[in-house]
Every structure is written in structure tokens, then in C-alpha cells.
Design a protein around this motif. Structure first.
Motif, PDB file in Angstrom:
ATOM      1  N   SER A  44       0.824  -1.114   0.111  1.00 25.04           N
ATOM      2  CA  SER A  44       0.017   0.050  -0.130  1.00 25.04           C
ATOM      3  C   SER A  44       1.091   1.265  -0.096  1.00 25.04           C
ATOM      4  CB  SER A  44      -0.736   0.054   0.974  1.00 25.04           C
ATOM      5  OG  SER A  44      -0.315   0.171   2.512  1.00 25.04           O
ATOM      6  N   ASN A  45       0.031   2.450  -0.434  1.00 22.62           N
ATOM      7  CA  ASN A  45       0.953   3.441  -0.145  1.00 22.62           C
ATOM      8  C   ASN A  45       1.534   4.088   1.239  1.00 22.62           C
ATOM      9  OD1 ASN A  45       0.319   3.835  -2.789  1.00 22.62           O
ATOM     10  ND2 ASN A  45      -1.061   5.483  -2.822  1.00 22.62           N
ATOM     11  N   GLU A  46       0.579   3.472   2.110  1.00 27.36           N
ATOM     12  CA  GLU A  46       0.880   3.925   3.687  1.00 27.36           C
ATOM     13  C   GLU A  46       1.987   3.306   3.981  1.00 27.36           C
ATOM     14  OE1 GLU A  46      -2.927   5.188   2.464  1.00 27.36           O
ATOM     15  OE2 GLU A  46      -2.103   3.183   2.245  1.00 27.36           O
TER      16      GLU A  46
ATOM     17  N   GLN B 188       6.055  11.142  -3.533  1.00 26.67           N
ATOM     18  CA  GLN B 188       4.582  11.228  -3.562  1.00 26.67           C
ATOM     19  C   GLN B 188       4.207  12.058  -2.212  1.00 26.67           C
ATOM     20  OE1 GLN B 188       2.205   8.186  -4.908  1.00 26.67           O
ATOM     21  NE2 GLN B 188       0.608   8.501  -3.868  1.00 26.67           N
ATOM     22  N   THR B 189       4.852  11.320  -1.152  1.00 28.06           N
ATOM     23  CA  THR B 189       4.694  12.163   0.225  1.00 28.06           C
ATOM     24  C   THR B 189       5.984  12.289   1.044  1.00 28.06           C
ATOM     25  OG1 THR B 189       4.266  10.070   1.203  1.00 28.06           O
ATOM     26  CG2 THR B 189       2.544  11.232   0.241  1.00 28.06           C
TER      27      THR B 189
ATOM     28  N   GLN C  94       9.491   7.864  -2.165  1.00 20.39           N
ATOM     29  CA  GLN C  94       8.415   7.051  -2.292  1.00 20.39           C
ATOM     30  C   GLN C  94       7.704   7.443  -3.578  1.00 20.39           C
ATOM     31  OE1 GLN C  94       4.984   8.330  -0.031  1.00 20.39           O
ATOM     32  NE2 GLN C  94       3.695   6.524  -0.679  1.00 20.39           N
ATOM     33  N   LYS C  95       7.129   6.431  -4.313  1.00 16.72           N
ATOM     34  CA  LYS C  95       6.319   6.559  -5.641  1.00 16.72           C
ATOM     35  C   LYS C  95       5.153   5.850  -5.577  1.00 16.72           C
ATOM     36  CE  LYS C  95       6.462   7.447 -10.540  1.00 16.72           C
ATOM     37  NZ  LYS C  95       7.360   7.553 -12.095  1.00 16.72           N
ATOM     38  N   GLY C  96       3.971   6.431  -4.994  1.00 12.21           N
ATOM     39  CA  GLY C  96       2.789   5.383  -4.730  1.00 12.21           C
ATOM     40  C   GLY C  96       3.282   4.070  -3.803  1.00 12.21           C
ATOM     41  N   MET C  97       3.040   2.895  -4.260  1.00  9.86           N
ATOM     42  CA  MET C  97       3.390   1.642  -3.287  1.00  9.86           C
ATOM     43  C   MET C  97       4.792   1.250  -3.640  1.00  9.86           C
ATOM     44  SD  MET C  97      -0.073  -0.621  -3.700  1.00  9.86           S
ATOM     45  CE  MET C  97       0.156  -0.817  -5.498  1.00  9.86           C
TER      46      MET C  97
END
Length: 291
Positions: free
Chosen positions: A164-166, A243-244, A266-269
Motif C-alpha cells: 500500500s501507499n501507506e 509522492q509524500t 516514495q512513488k505510490g507503493m
């Protein structure tokens, strides 16, 4: 009887040549040397052919503490080693074709005019999770050649996929620290420095990126010069946009370990990680993924 006749003929020929000033011995020695040279070349050629005919896959150091090595069952990809620059271009082209779904680093060497680039990779079959180790030597070496098992990498590039992204964002391990004394790093950026366990840490933020420079107090190292140099470079170069979250960890110490400096984002997952023994080259290597 035939063998005796041949031996007698050789003996007579040798005596005749010796009578002419020993030239027969010289010819025989030259012929033997050429034969030995051809045999040696044939053996070297056979060895190279055996290496290049291996099946395709080399492994690199894992993301943990274990390390797998390139074996005879893994392939060495031929490269053009006419010049260091040509070798580097060929190696990067091969890596781009092996992992076409990602923007790989295009700048790895500290001096492309004097160093030959080569690499070892994990299997290209898993495009979601792979790692590339980069090497700089004084001669050309084919990609995934087993000889790199005994060499020291200068850098690495890794792609790792999460559920997951998280989960991916958490794996960045971003460090945000605004404590300690304030230091003007230039270009309107303020750094925060504090010490712990014999080291000093100078941290600052740039967008979604968190940066920190570690310096050893025992070795008399100072974090501020490297931090200012990094800030100045990033004013003229563009990092990939996380991403975040993104984390850059540099060290003021000099070390030949490719794990000395790291850039994680990070880039998505997906999490990308770049490591390089040289602090500024780690930044340049990361910036080159935008090209």
C-alpha cells in the motif's frame, strides 16, 4: 619403423641447421613460443566464452545483511570497452533495456574519463523488485561478470514494492528534526544542528524531502560545509518528486563504502533507494533519474 625414420630425419635436419650457425634452434624456439601463445589465447577465449554463455541473472547485495553472489549460472553481458565513456554508455543502455519500466540513474561515476563502469543486477524477471550494484574499475568488465563478486561497489539503485501507499511511506523512515541550534545554509534555508553519541546532525527540509548530514565529533568532522554544498547544488538541480516522503542521509566522513550516503523516496507503493560512497555524487545520481 616409421617413427624411427622420422626421428632420424629430424636429427639429421637439426645437425645440418646447427652447422649453419645454430639457426635451427632459434626457429624451433620461436615456433614453440608462437604455439604456446596461440594455446594461451585459445584458453583465454574459451574462458570468456564460458562466462558469456551463462544463463541471465546476476545478484547483488540484499537489502538486509546477506549477500548473494553472481554465479556461473548467471550471464555476463558483453560491453564495448574501447574507452571509459563508451563503456559507461553501453552499460547504462543495457541496464535501461533490462529494466524499461523505471527511470534508472544515468550518472554514477565520479570521473567518467578515468573509470570504466560495470554493474551486477538481480533478475530482470521481477520488474517490481530489483537491485543494481555499480562498479568503477581501471579496465572494462562485462555486466554481470562473476569477477565483480570480489570487487567493491561504488553505488546501488534499488526498487522495492509494497502492499500500500501507506506502507511504502512508512518504509522511507523520514527524519524531521527542528531542534538544536539554527544554522543559515543559504538560499533562505535554515538548518538545525544538534549532537548525540559522539556525532553531530544537521537537518533541514526542502519540499517533501528531509535532509540530514552526519559528522563525527571524534574525527573532528563538521557537517555545515557539506550541508551548504548540498543546498547550493540542489538550487540548480531537480530531485525526483516524492509522492509524500523522501529522505536524504549524507555523511561528512570519507569512506569507500557505497552505503555511506543514501537517498530514499516514495512513488505510490514503490520505494526507490540510491546509495553512493560519495555524498554529492549520491545527489547527482538521484537527479539523473529525471533525465
Amino acid at each position: 619403423m616409421k617413427k624411427k625414420f622420422i626421428y632420424s630425419f629430424i636429427l639429421l635436419a637439426g645437425l645440418s641447421l646447427a652447422a649453419c650457425g645454430g639457426k635451427g634452434k632459434t626457429v624451433e624456439s620461436s615456433t614453440t613460443a608462437k604455439s604456446t601463445e596461440k594455446t594461451s589465447q585459445t584458453a583465454a577465449s574459451t574462458s570468456k566464452t564460458t562466462t558469456k554463455s551463462s544463463t541471465s541473472q546476476s545478484s547483488t547485495k540484499s537489502s538486509t545483511t546477506s549477500e548473494t553472489k553472481t554465479t556461473d549460472s548467471q550471464s555476463a553481458v558483453k560491453t564495448d570497452s574501447n574507452t571509459p565513456a563508451k563503456q559507461a554508455e553501453t552499460v547504462l543502455d543495457q541496464l535501461n533495456k533490462a529494466f524499461p519500466n523505471d527511470q534508472l540513474p544515468q550518472a554514477i561515476l565520479t570521473s567518467q574519463t578515468a573509470e570504466y563502469l560495470t554493474a551486477a543486477t538481480t533478475s530482470a524477471a521481477d520488474q517490481g523488485n530489483f537491485r543494481i550494484l555499480y562498479y568503477a574499475e581501471d579496465h572494462g568488465i562485462t555486466v554481470n561478470d562473476t569477477v565483480v563478486n570480489d570487487l567493491q561497489p561504488i553505488a546501488s539503485f534499488e526498487k522495492k514494492s509494497y502492499a500500500s501507499n501507506e506502507e511504502a511511506a512508512s518504509a522511507v523512515n523520514q527524519i524531521i528534526d527542528n531542534g538544536g541550534s539554527q544554522i543559515d545554509l543559504g538560499y533562505g534555508i535554515t538548518g538545525y544542528q544538534q549532537g548525540a553519541a559522539g556525532s553531530s546532525y544537521l537537518s533541514w527540509q526542502e519540499g517533501n524531502w528531509s535532509l540530514v548530514v552526519r559528522a563525527s565529533n571524534i574525527g573532528g568532522e563538521v557537517a555545515e560545509p557539506l550541508a551548504k554544498e548540498a543546498v547550493a547544488y540542489l538550487e540548480t538541480a531537480m530531485l525526483p518528486a516524492p509522492q509524500t516522503k523522501g529522505q536524504i542521509s549524507l555523511t561528512a566522513s570519507t569512506s569507500d563504502s557505497y552505503q555511506n550516503n543514501s537517498v530514499v523516496w516514495q512513488k505510490g507503493m514503490i520505494i526507490y533507494t540510491i546509495q553512493h560512497f560519495d555524498a554529492l555524487q549520491a545527489l547527482k545520481m538521484t537527479v539523473s533519474t529525471n533525465k
